[in-house]
Design a protein around this motif. Sequence first.
Motif, mmCIF file in Angstrom:
data_model
loop_
_atom_site.group_PDB
_atom_site.id
_atom_site.type_symbol
_atom_site.label_atom_id
_atom_site.label_comp_id
_atom_site.label_asym_id
_atom_site.label_seq_id
_atom_site.Cartn_x
_atom_site.Cartn_y
_atom_site.Cartn_z
ATOM 1 N N VAL A 179 0.852 -1.182 0.000
ATOM 2 C CA VAL A 179 0.000 0.000 0.000
ATOM 3 C C VAL A 179 0.893 1.238 0.000
ATOM 4 N N VAL A 180 0.658 2.129 -0.974
ATOM 5 C CA VAL A 180 1.408 3.379 -1.077
ATOM 6 C C VAL A 180 0.430 4.533 -0.884
ATOM 7 N N CYS A 181 0.513 5.195 0.265
ATOM 8 C CA CYS A 181 -0.311 6.371 0.567
ATOM 9 C C CYS A 181 0.652 7.543 0.747
ATOM 10 N N VAL A 182 0.651 8.470 -0.206
ATOM 11 C CA VAL A 182 1.635 9.559 -0.175
ATOM 12 C C VAL A 182 1.433 10.463 1.037
ATOM 13 N N ARG A 183 0.194 10.884 1.276
ATOM 14 C CA ARG A 183 -0.103 11.763 2.407
ATOM 15 C C ARG A 183 -1.181 11.130 3.275
ATOM 16 N N MET A 184 -0.993 11.204 4.596
ATOM 17 C CA MET A 184 -1.977 10.702 5.544
ATOM 18 C C MET A 184 -2.227 11.779 6.602
ATOM 19 N N PRO A 185 -2.911 12.860 6.215
ATOM 20 C CA PRO A 185 -3.113 13.982 7.134
ATOM 21 C C PRO A 185 -4.021 13.611 8.307
ATOM 22 N N GLU A 186 -3.766 14.232 9.439
ATOM 23 C CA GLU A 186 -4.597 14.057 10.634
ATOM 24 C C GLU A 186 -5.018 15.423 11.161
ATOM 25 N N PRO A 187 -6.302 15.638 11.453
ATOM 26 C CA PRO A 187 -7.411 14.730 11.169
ATOM 27 C C PRO A 187 -7.704 14.679 9.670
#
Length: 226
Positions: A179-187
């Motif tokens: 799995v390649v997720c470039v950005r995982m912003p929170e929230p």
Amino acid sequence: MREPEFQDRYEGGRVLAEHLRRYARQPGTLVLALPRGGVPVGAEVARKLGVPLDVFLVRKLGTPGHEELAMGAIASGGVRVLNREVVDELNIGREQIEAAARREAVELQRREESYREGRPPPDVHGRTVLLVDDGLATGTTMRAAVAALRLLEPAAIIVAVPVAAAESCESLAQVADEVVCVRMPEPFYSVGLWYRDFAQTEDDEVRALLAEATREGAASEAQPSA
């Protein structure tokens, strides 16, 4: 709240392609984009990597009264995935699920015929599939796509998106090979918040991008090898 990560889906695709460079021009590699929003992303990935582009049809099953909330999804080949947490929490009955599945199956078939314009679906057996969308919220639609693709026996399934909820990436890592997720912003909130331009991708744009990819692929194959 932070500023959007990407100008539009095309920029998201270009950034994503940088994280997938190891697959560039690798024999047997194929980009499958989830229509409609995943197609502009996938088109840029395929173009940057020099690999073929096609689509994989998946339809979300919206929760009655809250259609944006996915209670499940269906995909080509009769695959169905249910979000048990949503189904159980909202006490959604079998008849409601079946009715939604019937409605979405009609649209899935329409899009299959419209987007392919007579082209046969790609043979993914033994190939490395980069399964691309514009983002992951719950991940239910992508999970259905992975389940459907497994039935076609690819060599590997790599889920790839520009932006996603961290928990969705972690969940999909249990069913995809990578799995390649470039950005995982929170929230996280929603996929659309992380694009400045998140206008709906229309069918005409999907057809045009697929036709262009087909022409480029044919031109590449016609060139004499060095």
